[in-house]
Design a protein around this motif. Structure first.
Motif, PDB file in Angstrom:
ATOM      1  N   ASP A  16      62.924  97.319 -22.655  1.00 52.40           N
ATOM      2  CA  ASP A  16      62.565  96.682 -21.391  1.00 52.40           C
ATOM      3  C   ASP A  16      63.339  95.363 -21.301  1.00 52.40           C
ATOM      4  OD1 ASP A  16      61.405  96.004 -19.020  1.00 52.40           O
ATOM      5  OD2 ASP A  16      59.458  95.460 -19.896  1.00 52.40           O
ATOM      6  N   LEU A  17      64.427  95.357 -20.570  1.00 50.57           N
ATOM      7  CA  LEU A  17      65.285  94.183 -20.444  1.00 50.57           C
ATOM      8  C   LEU A  17      64.891  93.272 -19.288  1.00 50.57           C
ATOM      9  CD1 LEU A  17      68.765  95.779 -21.129  1.00 50.57           C
ATOM     10  CD2 LEU A  17      67.314  94.518 -22.698  1.00 50.57           C
ATOM     11  N   LEU A  18      63.916  93.650 -18.542  1.00 49.61           N
ATOM     12  CA  LEU A  18      63.514  92.865 -17.385  1.00 49.61           C
ATOM     13  C   LEU A  18      63.089  91.438 -17.753  1.00 49.61           C
ATOM     14  CD1 LEU A  18      63.256  92.974 -14.329  1.00 49.61           C
ATOM     15  CD2 LEU A  18      60.909  93.749 -14.635  1.00 49.61           C
ATOM     16  N   PRO A  19      62.261  91.210 -18.781  1.00 43.46           N
ATOM     17  CA  PRO A  19      61.917  89.822 -19.123  1.00 43.46           C
ATOM     18  C   PRO A  19      63.136  88.979 -19.533  1.00 43.46           C
ATOM     19  CG  PRO A  19      60.392  91.336 -20.182  1.00 43.46           C
ATOM     20  CD  PRO A  19      61.479  92.164 -19.577  1.00 43.46           C
ATOM     21  N   MET A  21      66.257  89.445 -18.596  1.00 37.27           N
ATOM     22  CA  MET A  21      67.053  89.207 -17.384  1.00 37.27           C
ATOM     23  C   MET A  21      66.420  88.117 -16.518  1.00 37.27           C
ATOM     24  SD  MET A  21      69.664  91.139 -17.613  1.00 37.27           S
ATOM     25  CE  MET A  21      70.324  91.292 -15.985  1.00 37.27           C
ATOM     26  N   ASN A  22      65.101  88.094 -16.443  1.00 43.75           N
ATOM     27  CA  ASN A  22      64.417  87.053 -15.666  1.00 43.75           C
ATOM     28  C   ASN A  22      64.678  85.668 -16.258  1.00 43.75           C
ATOM     29  OD1 ASN A  22      63.350  88.790 -13.776  1.00 43.75           O
ATOM     30  ND2 ASN A  22      61.421  89.079 -14.892  1.00 43.75           N
TER      31      ASN A  22
END
Length: 192
Positions: A16-19, A21-22
């Motif tokens: 999960d790369l979303l955090p 990237m944020n």
């Protein structure tokens, strides 16, 4: 009934790369904004100058001022200053210890990386006196023993330039301030 355990169970792991990237999305503008306020300093360093003597060289003009050739060696036990191939403090005809420092340590026994170890105030006063005698000179040759920390060399260059020296306007064409002494250092390898 006994169940046998499987040796290896393969599972697909989803990253999960979303955090991440944020966080990056927030850091990029902050870093760009921080660069606007960060001050950068530069040390002007010139390469050694070499000249080839021509066979049709004319004798020196007696009215021409001899160059200072100021050299500062950073030693473990202080600074050694020489000008025009003579170590400061040496008298004609008398033998002196060429390894002895001209300006001894301010605080002997302190670690090599301690700022207060060297007497920068005395060095700046000597340099100021040289600048008064040779107002057109701007270069100084600096060398240091192998175990002298880089930060000590930087402090020495700052002192030789003048602690209050600000060259930003001079680099834009204005006159060089009077509190700038020898602001064009040439760094040599090893103290000789």
């Amino acid at each position: 009934m006994i169940r046998k355990k499987r040796k290896f169970e393969e599972e697909e792991i989803v990253a999960d790369l979303l955090p991440v990237m944020n966080v990056m999305l927030l850091m990029v503008p902050l870093l760009l904004q921080a660069m606007e306020y960060a001050t950068l300093a530069s040390v002007n360093v010139a390469p050694p100058r070499f000249s080839a003597a021509s066979s049709d060289a004319k004798p020196d003009d007696p009215n021409k001022e001899k160059p200072l050739n100021l050299k500062v060696m950073v030693l473990e036990d202080g600074f050694r200053i020489s000008a025009d191939a003579q170590q400061e403090g040496a008298e004609a005809g008398k033998a002196t210890d060429s390894r002895a420092p001209t300006i001894p340590l301010a605080k002997p026994g302190t670690p090599l990386d301690d700022y207060d170890r060297y007497d920068y105030a005395a060095l700046e006063q000597r340099v100021k006196n040289y600048k008064e005698m040779f107002p057109n000179e701007t270069t100084v040759t600096i060398s240091a023993e192998a175990n002298i920390p880089m930060q000590t060399l930087i402090h020495t260059m700052d002192t030789l330039a003048g602690r209050e020296c600000k060259l930003a306007r001079a680099l834009k064409g204005e006159a060089i301030p009077a509190d700038c002494y020898f602001w064009q250092p040439i760094v040599e390898a090893g103290a000789g």
